[in-house]
Structure formats: C-alpha cells, structure tokens
Motif scaffolding. Structure first.
Motif, mmCIF file in Angstrom:
data_model
loop_
_atom_site.group_PDB
_atom_site.id
_atom_site.type_symbol
_atom_site.label_atom_id
_atom_site.label_comp_id
_atom_site.label_asym_id
_atom_site.label_seq_id
_atom_site.Cartn_x
_atom_site.Cartn_y
_atom_site.Cartn_z
ATOM 1 N N GLU A 53 49.601 31.374 40.556
ATOM 2 C CA GLU A 53 49.456 32.578 41.379
ATOM 3 C C GLU A 53 48.066 33.159 41.195
ATOM 4 O O GLU A 53 47.481 33.070 40.105
ATOM 5 N N LEU A 54 47.545 33.756 42.270
ATOM 6 C CA LEU A 54 46.176 34.264 42.249
ATOM 7 C C LEU A 54 46.135 35.745 42.600
ATOM 8 O O LEU A 54 46.839 36.193 43.506
ATOM 9 N N LEU A 55 45.306 36.467 41.871
ATOM 10 C CA LEU A 55 45.137 37.896 42.075
ATOM 11 C C LEU A 55 43.650 38.209 42.074
ATOM 12 O O LEU A 55 42.950 37.885 41.108
ATOM 13 N N GLU A 56 43.172 38.839 43.153
ATOM 14 C CA GLU A 56 41.769 39.242 43.222
ATOM 15 C C GLU A 56 41.636 40.704 42.807
ATOM 16 O O GLU A 56 42.425 41.555 43.230
ATOM 17 N N VAL A 57 40.654 40.962 41.977
ATOM 18 C CA VAL A 57 40.307 42.325 41.569
ATOM 19 C C VAL A 57 38.941 42.614 42.160
ATOM 20 O O VAL A 57 37.945 41.997 41.782
ATOM 21 N N TYR A 123 50.875 46.279 35.493
ATOM 22 C CA TYR A 123 50.092 46.854 34.398
ATOM 23 C C TYR A 123 48.731 47.348 34.903
ATOM 24 O O TYR A 123 48.287 48.454 34.565
ATOM 25 N N LEU A 124 48.069 46.536 35.717
ATOM 26 C CA LEU A 124 46.757 46.926 36.220
ATOM 27 C C LEU A 124 46.841 48.175 37.088
ATOM 28 O O LEU A 124 45.971 49.067 37.011
ATOM 29 N N GLU A 125 47.857 48.272 37.914
ATOM 30 C CA GLU A 125 48.023 49.466 38.749
ATOM 31 C C GLU A 125 48.252 50.706 37.891
ATOM 32 O O GLU A 125 47.762 51.795 38.198
ATOM 33 N N MET A 126 48.990 50.532 36.805
ATOM 34 C CA MET A 126 49.241 51.660 35.906
ATOM 35 C C MET A 126 47.962 52.111 35.207
ATOM 36 O O MET A 126 47.788 53.298 34.904
ATOM 37 N N MET A 127 47.042 51.183 34.984
ATOM 38 C CA MET A 127 45.820 51.494 34.249
ATOM 39 C C MET A 127 44.633 51.819 35.151
ATOM 40 O O MET A 127 43.542 52.079 34.659
ATOM 41 N N LEU A 135 43.442 45.675 44.206
ATOM 42 C CA LEU A 135 44.155 44.474 43.774
ATOM 43 C C LEU A 135 44.715 43.768 45.000
ATOM 44 O O LEU A 135 45.425 44.370 45.798
ATOM 45 N N ILE A 136 44.410 42.474 45.146
ATOM 46 C CA ILE A 136 44.777 41.734 46.341
ATOM 47 C C ILE A 136 45.486 40.452 45.938
ATOM 48 O O ILE A 136 44.906 39.599 45.243
ATOM 49 N N ASP A 137 46.739 40.267 46.349
ATOM 50 C CA ASP A 137 47.441 39.004 46.153
ATOM 51 C C ASP A 137 46.825 37.958 47.071
ATOM 52 O O ASP A 137 46.740 38.162 48.290
#
Length: 373
Positions: A53-57, A123-127, A135-137
């Motif tokens: 799975e990939l997540l772009e920041v 976790y990233l959204e919380m921080m 944050l982009i799936d």
C-alpha cells in the motif's frame, strides 16, 4: 484460480497460485518456484507486489514534519533518495514500519505492507495539528520488486517511467544507524519500483518475466531483512530486529520512543533477538509461520516463534524466528510442525534447526558515538 477483484488483481494469472495472509492478493508462485527464484537472482524477473500500500505525504512541511514524528531524518535529503523509517510507541515499541522515497522537495511516498496504511494514516492525521501537509492514498500506483529497477530487469517490456524507485544499500549501515549483528552472507538487497497501475495492466506480460512471493521471501530471509507483516508484534522494539541498521537514526532530535532506543542501545540488551534458521530438509516437512521454537528437541524449553519461512534455491529450507535473548548463539534448536497422522489428527513433529545470528548482544564497553540519551 479465483481472481481477486479491484486494484489488487494479479498482473498475470496463467499458472498462478495465490498466497495467504498478507500476500493473499498476489501469486506465491507461477508453477515453478525455484526456477522463478533463479530468474529473480539473475535479474531476469520481477515480483508482483500489488499487495503493498502507498501513502503520499505532500505539503510545505511534509519532510520536516515526518522527521519530527518518525525515527528517520527526511528533511534535507536529496530528491529521489530512499530510506526506511519507523513510528514507535512512547515505550519504544514498533507500531509502523515503512519505506520512503523523496518524490519532490515537498512530497514523500511511503510504501507499506499489506493492511498497514490505514493505521499509519490515522496516526499521522492525529499528529498533523497545524502542519501544512496532505495525506493521499495512492491506489493508482503499483509496486514491482526485483534486484534492480524494473526497467533494467525487463528492458523490452515497455514499462512506463517509474513514479519512484526505492533502494537502500543493505546491509550497509545508514547515516545515524547502528548494526546489531553481523552482515548476512552474500546479500542481494531489494529494489521497489513504483509505477502507474493501469499502465502495468495493459502490458503483454509473460510467465518467465515474473517470480512469485515465495522467491521474494526466500531472498528477504537470506538477507536477514525483517518485514512488518511478519516479524513485528505488539512487543517488538527496533533493536530486536536489527532495525537500527537502516530505519532508526540514533543522532536525530527527539521523537516518540527515543528514550527506549537510547537506553537499550547504551545500557542494556533487547529482551529478544531475530535469528535465521537453517532447517533440516531431510524430513521434507514445510515449517510454517507461527511454529514453536524449542531449545533442543521435543522435550526442550520453548524459546521463540517462527515468523517467516521459505525454500531457498541455494540454502534449502530457511526461516526467521524471534527467540529469547538468553538462547546461546550456537545452541541447536528445533521447530514444531503440525502433521496429520493416519487418523487425520494433527501431531507435532520436530525439525532440527541451526542458527545463523542476526542480532547479538552488544559490548557496552565502547558505546556508539551517535547514540544519545
């Protein structure tokens, strides 16, 4: 063969046998596992890693923000550079593990094991707080694994230009890292090429261009590389899996779990250690994930659990296991295998195993210069 639907359908299905657990969406092999492994070693085949799975920041603060909340330094690194990183709990336990590539000055791509993205994203959204990040799936992308960039392995296939290529010089210790054991013998490493998923699906794939997950896992195990979906549990600290080698920067500023990392590195020893097992293949019994590891034979003391296993083309049956720190490095071990008897009832047969150390006790007489409390 039943074929998964959606974005994770295999690229090529003729002769394919699907995997299990985290690898259920991709072929474990295409009918000839050892030949596939040879082609992978010869850099003539790639592995479909469509389960990853990939997540772009993305954003102005993307790299500085990720540097503050993970175990790795990402700010100031060159565009295109690769790294491994972890997110730790306040107690220093590994909660998330990812591979990262710097896409642009203001964008990172995280490559995660199957099923891991949702938890990391929460976790990233919380921080996030006031950080200027998005944050982009990236379900429009797919990963191919090989021992070189995919276009070099299959130059005539017509692969699209890669979105990203992840590679690190394993087992070389990364900046700020610390090795917790010897280097593996004859490491081959790994390269992840990220490409447009739709473009990949339209290519004229042939069976000899692909190797299954059994080949990929065999090379990973022989390289002593821990995997999030296999080796990490709720108790894992980075030292136990030699993650300080590449995924933890011991000289960076504060991050969650840093105290545990520094104290164990400077003053103590991890309670468990990762080990590679060379299994007795004479009984022709496949050792499965979760098999109990005992010191000695059937009557010995339980000291650990098998986390990964595979058949290597040169080494034969091998496995990774997490065992208690106190187990002597040269002690003979045995692994339990459930075998059905003539009545259909399962009984446990014990397979002998020799250790190849991965994590060893550190000598604290000379502390690493990069470690800080």
């Amino acid at each position: 063969m039943p074929e998964p639907v959606g974005a994770h359908r295999p690229l090529f299905v003729t002769g394919a046998v699907l995997g299990e657990g985290p690898d259920a969406a991709v072929p474990v092999h295409y009918g000839a596992p050892l030949r596939e492994q040879r082609r992978l070693l010869d850099r003539r085949a790639v592995v479909d890693l469509g389960q990853l799975e990939l997540l772009e920041v993305r954003g102005t603060d993307a790299r500085t923000w990720m540097t503050t909340i993970t175990s790795q330094v990402l700010a100031g690194t060159p565009v295109g550079s690769s790294a491994s990183l972890a997110v730790l709990s306040p107690q220093g336990r590994v909660e998330h593990l990812a591979s990262s590539v710097v896409l642009e000055e203001e964008a990172l791509l995280l490559i995660l094991d199957a099923g891991a993205r949702a938890g990391l994203r929460r976790y990233l959204e919380m921080m996030r707080f006031a950080a200027r990040v998005e944050l982009i799936d990236r379900d429009d992308l797919r990963v191919l694994g090989a021992l070189a960039p995919a276009a070099e392995v299959l130059p005539g296939l017509g692969l699209p230009d890669p979105v990203a290529v992840w590679a690190e010089p394993w087992p070389q210790v990364a900046p700020g890292g610390v090795a917790y054991g010897p280097d593996p013998e004859d490491p081959v490493g790994a390269v992840l090429t990220v490409l447009d998923a739709a473009a990949l699906r339209g290519l004229p794939w042939a069976g000899e261009q692909l190797a299954g997950m059994s080949s990929w896992e065999a090379l990973r195990i022989a390289d002593h590389r821990a995997r999030a979906a296999r080796e990490i549990d709720e108790r894992t600290i980075p030292h136990e899996l030699d993650l300080l080698r590449t995924a933890v920067h011991t000289a960076k500023g504060c991050y969650r779990g840093q105290e545990t990392v520094a104290k164990v590195l400077n003053l103590g020893q991890p309670p468990r250690r990762l080990v590679m097992l060379h299994l007795d293949g004479s009984q022709d019994l496949p050792v499965g994930v979760g098999g109990e590891v005992r010191l000695g034979g059937a009557d010995g003391k339980a000291v650990g659990t098998v986390t990964s296993s595979a058949l290597h083309a040169d080494l034969g049956p091998i496995a990774l296991a997490v065992v208690r720190r106190a187990v002597p490095l040269d002690a003979p071990l045995s692994v339990g295998v459930a075998v059905a008897d003539s009545s259909g009832e399962d009984r446990v047969t014990w397979v002998d195993a020799a250790q190849e150390p991965i994590v060893v006790a550190r000598d604290h007489g000379e502390r690493p210069a990069t470690a800080k409390l």
